[in-house]
Design a protein around this motif. Structure first.
Motif, short mmCIF file in Angstrom:
data_model
loop_
_atom_site.label_atom_id
_atom_site.label_comp_id
_atom_site.label_asym_id
_atom_site.label_seq_id
_atom_site.Cartn_x
_atom_site.Cartn_y
_atom_site.Cartn_z
N LYS A 105 12.32 -0.73 -4.08
CA LYS A 105 10.82 -1.27 -4.13
C LYS A 105 10.03 -0.55 -5.39
N GLU A 106 9.69 -1.27 -6.41
CA GLU A 106 9.18 -0.65 -7.59
C GLU A 106 7.68 -0.83 -7.26
N HIS A 107 7.18 0.07 -7.24
CA HIS A 107 5.33 0.06 -7.27
C HIS A 107 4.82 0.19 -8.48
N VAL A 108 3.59 -0.28 -8.68
CA VAL A 108 2.97 -0.30 -10.06
C VAL A 108 1.50 0.49 -9.66
N PHE A 109 1.26 1.50 -10.31
CA PHE A 109 -0.25 2.06 -10.35
C PHE A 109 -0.79 2.28 -11.77
N PHE A 110 -1.90 1.69 -12.03
CA PHE A 110 -2.78 1.66 -13.15
C PHE A 110 -3.99 2.71 -12.84
N GLY A 111 -4.35 3.38 -13.69
CA GLY A 111 -5.44 4.05 -13.57
C GLY A 111 -5.41 5.60 -13.69
N THR A 112 -6.45 6.38 -13.92
CA THR A 112 -6.20 7.62 -14.01
C THR A 112 -6.68 8.63 -12.61
N GLU A 113 -6.99 8.07 -11.67
CA GLU A 113 -7.68 8.75 -10.81
C GLU A 113 -6.45 8.95 -9.63
N TRP A 114 -6.10 10.25 -9.37
CA TRP A 114 -5.05 10.66 -8.52
C TRP A 114 -5.33 10.10 -6.93
N ARG A 115 -6.38 9.83 -6.67
CA ARG A 115 -6.76 9.41 -5.43
C ARG A 115 -5.95 7.99 -5.07
N GLY A 116 -6.04 7.17 -5.84
CA GLY A 116 -5.25 5.94 -5.52
C GLY A 116 -3.86 6.32 -5.65
N LEU A 117 -3.23 6.95 -6.51
CA LEU A 117 -1.89 7.31 -6.36
C LEU A 117 -1.51 7.85 -5.00
N TYR A 118 -2.33 8.84 -4.80
CA TYR A 118 -2.00 9.45 -3.27
C TYR A 118 -2.19 8.69 -2.20
N GLU A 119 -3.10 7.77 -2.59
CA GLU A 119 -3.23 6.77 -1.00
C GLU A 119 -1.91 6.07 -1.18
N LYS A 120 -1.20 5.59 -2.21
CA LYS A 120 -0.04 4.97 -2.32
C LYS A 120 1.01 5.68 -1.69
N PHE A 121 1.17 6.95 -2.18
CA PHE A 121 2.19 8.00 -1.59
C PHE A 121 1.95 7.98 0.00
N LYS A 122 0.86 8.10 0.52
CA LYS A 122 0.68 8.18 1.97
C LYS A 122 1.14 7.04 2.58
N GLY A 123 0.83 5.76 2.11
CA GLY A 123 1.18 4.69 2.75
C GLY A 123 2.71 4.04 2.65
N LEU A 124 3.65 4.96 2.01
CA LEU A 124 4.95 4.30 1.76
C LEU A 124 5.93 4.92 3.24
N ASP A 125 5.45 5.54 3.99
CA ASP A 125 6.06 5.97 5.27
C ASP A 125 7.48 6.76 4.86
N LEU A 126 7.51 7.52 4.02
CA LEU A 126 8.85 8.02 3.38
C LEU A 126 9.69 8.91 4.30
N GLY A 127 10.90 9.14 4.22
CA GLY A 127 11.52 9.91 5.04
C GLY A 127 12.07 11.23 4.38
N VAL A 128 12.20 11.09 3.12
CA VAL A 128 12.71 12.10 2.32
C VAL A 128 12.29 11.89 0.58
N THR A 129 11.87 12.90 -0.15
CA THR A 129 11.59 12.31 -1.50
C THR A 129 12.74 13.12 -2.22
N VAL A 130 13.19 12.50 -3.54
CA VAL A 130 14.07 13.21 -4.42
C VAL A 130 13.33 13.71 -5.83
N ASN A 131 13.55 14.73 -6.47
CA ASN A 131 13.17 15.09 -7.38
C ASN A 131 14.07 15.58 -8.46
N PRO A 132 14.82 14.82 -9.25
CA PRO A 132 15.62 15.24 -10.14
C PRO A 132 15.07 15.79 -11.46
N MET A 133 15.71 16.69 -12.06
CA MET A 133 14.96 16.84 -13.51
C MET A 133 15.96 17.07 -14.54
#
Length: 242
Positions: A105-133
């Protein structure tokens, strides 16, 4: 806001380089502000029909890691047991192969306001996140703890690379998980998926650690004190206003 005739890009970079690495770095976005935390803060929860994994790299970043994550997805796919369902969430169009047993599931987020991005994060019902570097990235040493703080605020365990700054504070199996290869990332994700009581313990411990060590106002005071000390070393005692 920092002011003064020393605040050119060169001098600002030099200042930050003089601050001890283990100190809180507001300019490295190590700390979410109170409003961001209030948006994200929630208890660990997971859907019963499908387990959701999130890669929270912005849609304009992380492209160099698409191949790594694609291999991670392949490792997850071949190790899913009958009846196990997994959804993978990411931002932006990624270069992944076909993974028939996974829901990509690829999500698109346009804009510079972090509030909208975090609202998307919160609504994903994630069980784990991955952070490869990528340790070959010229900016890898400047990575912040932000992904871990975001995950903790969401009540979600994080699997991240064995690289600074995470090796300095993340406790394996207590406040998160460390991995290096795509196969090892997949193993840790499946561990979280298959052991919900352990996942809840890690989530609670990470939230407690974040609340104790990432307080916005306290860290801001520490940061400004550290910055003042660095300024004296670099800028010859000229005044800094904040």
């Amino acid at each position: 806001r920092l002011q003064g005739d020393w605040s050119s890009d060169v001098c600002s970079s030099d200042l930050l380089s003089k601050i001890p690495y283990d100190k809180p770095k507001i300019l490295r976005r190590s700390v979410l502000d109170n409003e961001a935390v209030s948006i994200l803060r929630q208890d660990y929860r997971r859907r019963t029909d499908v387990f959701s994994v999130g890669w929270l790299a912005g849609q304009g970043r992380g492209n160099g890691l698409d191949a790594f994550v694609d291999c991670l997805l392949g490792c997850l796919e071949v190790n899913l047991a009958d009846g196990e369902r997994l959804a993978f969430h990411c931002f932006g169009q990624r270069v992944f192969g076909e993974h028939k047993r996974l829901e990509i599931k690829e999500h698109v987020f346009f804009g510079t306001e972090w509030r909208g991005l975090y609202e998307k994060f919160k609504g994903l019902d994630l069980g784990v996140t991955v952070n490869p570097m990528d340790d070959k990235d010229e900016f890898w040493s400047a990575k912040s703890e932000l992904k871990w703080v975001e995950s903790a605020a969401m009540g979600v365990p994080l699997v991240t690379q064995r690289l600074p700054p995470y090796v300095g504070f993340l406790r394996e199996g207590e406040t998160g998980f460390m991995a290096s290869s795509p196969k090892e990332f997949a193993e840790k994700v499946l561990l979280v998926m298959r052991d919900e009581p352990m996942s809840r313990r890690v989530s609670e411990a990470s939230k407690e650690y974040a609340a104790e060590n990432y307080d916005v106002r306290r860290n801001a005071v520490k940061f400004l004190s550290d910055l003042e000390g660095a300024r004296r070393m670099v800028c010859g005692g000229r005044r800094v206003e904040s």
